[in-house]
Design a protein around this motif. Structure first.
Motif, mmCIF file in Angstrom:
data_model
loop_
_atom_site.group_PDB
_atom_site.id
_atom_site.type_symbol
_atom_site.label_atom_id
_atom_site.label_comp_id
_atom_site.label_asym_id
_atom_site.label_seq_id
_atom_site.Cartn_x
_atom_site.Cartn_y
_atom_site.Cartn_z
ATOM 1 N N CYS A 1 41.708 39.719 42.023
ATOM 2 C CA CYS A 1 41.623 40.612 40.866
ATOM 3 C C CYS A 1 40.845 39.947 39.730
ATOM 4 C CB CYS A 1 43.037 40.984 40.414
ATOM 5 S SG CYS A 1 43.095 42.154 39.045
ATOM 6 N N LEU B 1 32.838 42.107 37.022
ATOM 7 C CA LEU B 1 32.469 43.371 36.381
ATOM 8 C C LEU B 1 32.154 43.171 34.903
ATOM 9 C CD1 LEU B 1 35.014 45.840 38.028
ATOM 10 C CD2 LEU B 1 32.557 45.670 38.459
ATOM 11 N N HIS C 1 32.451 51.343 39.516
ATOM 12 C CA HIS C 1 33.003 50.055 39.957
ATOM 13 C C HIS C 1 34.160 49.627 39.056
ATOM 14 C CE1 HIS C 1 29.076 49.822 42.051
ATOM 15 N NE2 HIS C 1 29.838 49.290 42.988
ATOM 16 N N LEU C 2 34.032 49.944 37.766
ATOM 17 C CA LEU C 2 35.090 49.584 36.830
ATOM 18 C C LEU C 2 36.364 50.369 37.110
ATOM 19 C CD1 LEU C 2 34.579 47.578 34.390
ATOM 20 C CD2 LEU C 2 35.290 49.525 33.048
ATOM 21 N N TYR D 1 37.092 39.695 40.651
ATOM 22 C CA TYR D 1 36.401 40.981 40.578
ATOM 23 C C TYR D 1 36.245 41.444 39.132
ATOM 24 C CZ TYR D 1 35.118 45.789 41.790
ATOM 25 O OH TYR D 1 34.467 46.990 41.908
ATOM 26 N N TRP D 2 37.296 41.294 38.339
ATOM 27 C CA TRP D 2 37.226 41.776 36.965
ATOM 28 C C TRP D 2 36.244 40.954 36.130
ATOM 29 C CZ3 TRP D 2 38.167 46.317 35.355
ATOM 30 C CH2 TRP D 2 38.167 46.580 33.983
ATOM 31 N N GLY E 1 38.099 48.623 39.658
ATOM 32 C CA GLY E 1 38.716 47.433 39.081
ATOM 33 C C GLY E 1 40.003 47.760 38.342
#
Length: 193
Positions: free
Chosen positions: A171, A178, A140-141, A174-175, A144
């Motif tokens: 962005c 994470l 997932h990273l 999402y970041w 990202g």
């Protein structure tokens, strides 16, 4: 006739969200459900016994610090974009890319440290769970990082600014998600290894 117009003006607008933001939130909910299921399975399997106890690699502490710095840099870039400070936006995005990649490198070397301690993916379930947690988060990273690079390139093309924040907001969301997910996983592993 006037009453009809007055009534129409009183109608509330439905709550609206950009379709891409909505899709991102659905995706993040799905990821939360996956990790909730995995952490539940971890607890159940750990209670059955035959569980290898080991220390987490020190690099996981460093990578946690790195991802926090990365989130701070991205937030700096976000506030710069809102103020149309394109120099700080580009600098913040570049720092975010570098620290995001540094996080992935630290995670990789964390795996190397695990192998050096004879903790493998195949073998005891405790090691398997650790590799699944960190590997799935790493995948997932990577997505990202690709997203961050896309926003960095967009900022150099002047497509990110105060009048066009949708991609930047996605962005950042999402970041930070994470980063929060990693902190949750790291704390969970510290408390349950």
């Amino acid at each position: 006739m006037e009453e009809k117009f007055a009534y129409a003006e009183g109608v509330e607008q439905p709550i609206a969200m950009h379709p891409k933001k909505f899709a991102l939130w659905l995706f993040m909910v799905t990821v939360v459900m996956i990790f909730a299921a995995l952490t539940s399975a971890y607890i159940v399997r750990q209670s059955e016994g035959n569980w290898l106890e080991f220390e987490l690699p020190t690099l996981f502490w460093y990578s946690t610090g790195i991802i926090i710095i990365s989130s701070l840099a991205l937030h700096w870039a976000y506030t710069a974009a809102k103020r149309d400070n394109l120099v700080q936006l580009k600098l913040g995005m570049a720092v975010t890319v570098v620290t995001a990649i540094a996080f992935l490198v630290a995670q990789w070397y964390g795996w190397v440290a695990l192998v050096n301690r004879d903790v493998f993916f195949v073998g005891n379930p405790s090691g398997s769970f650790l590799y699944v947690f960190t590997g799935l988060h790493g995948i997932h990273l990577i997505s990202g990082v690709i997203f961050i690079i896309f926003v960095l390139i967009s900022s150099f093309r002047y497509k990110v600014h105060s009048q066009e924040m949708t991609v930047m907001e996605m962005c950042v969301t999402y970041w930070h998600f994470l980063g929060g997910l990693w902190i949750y996983l790291f704390m969970f592993l510290l408390l349950n290894h």
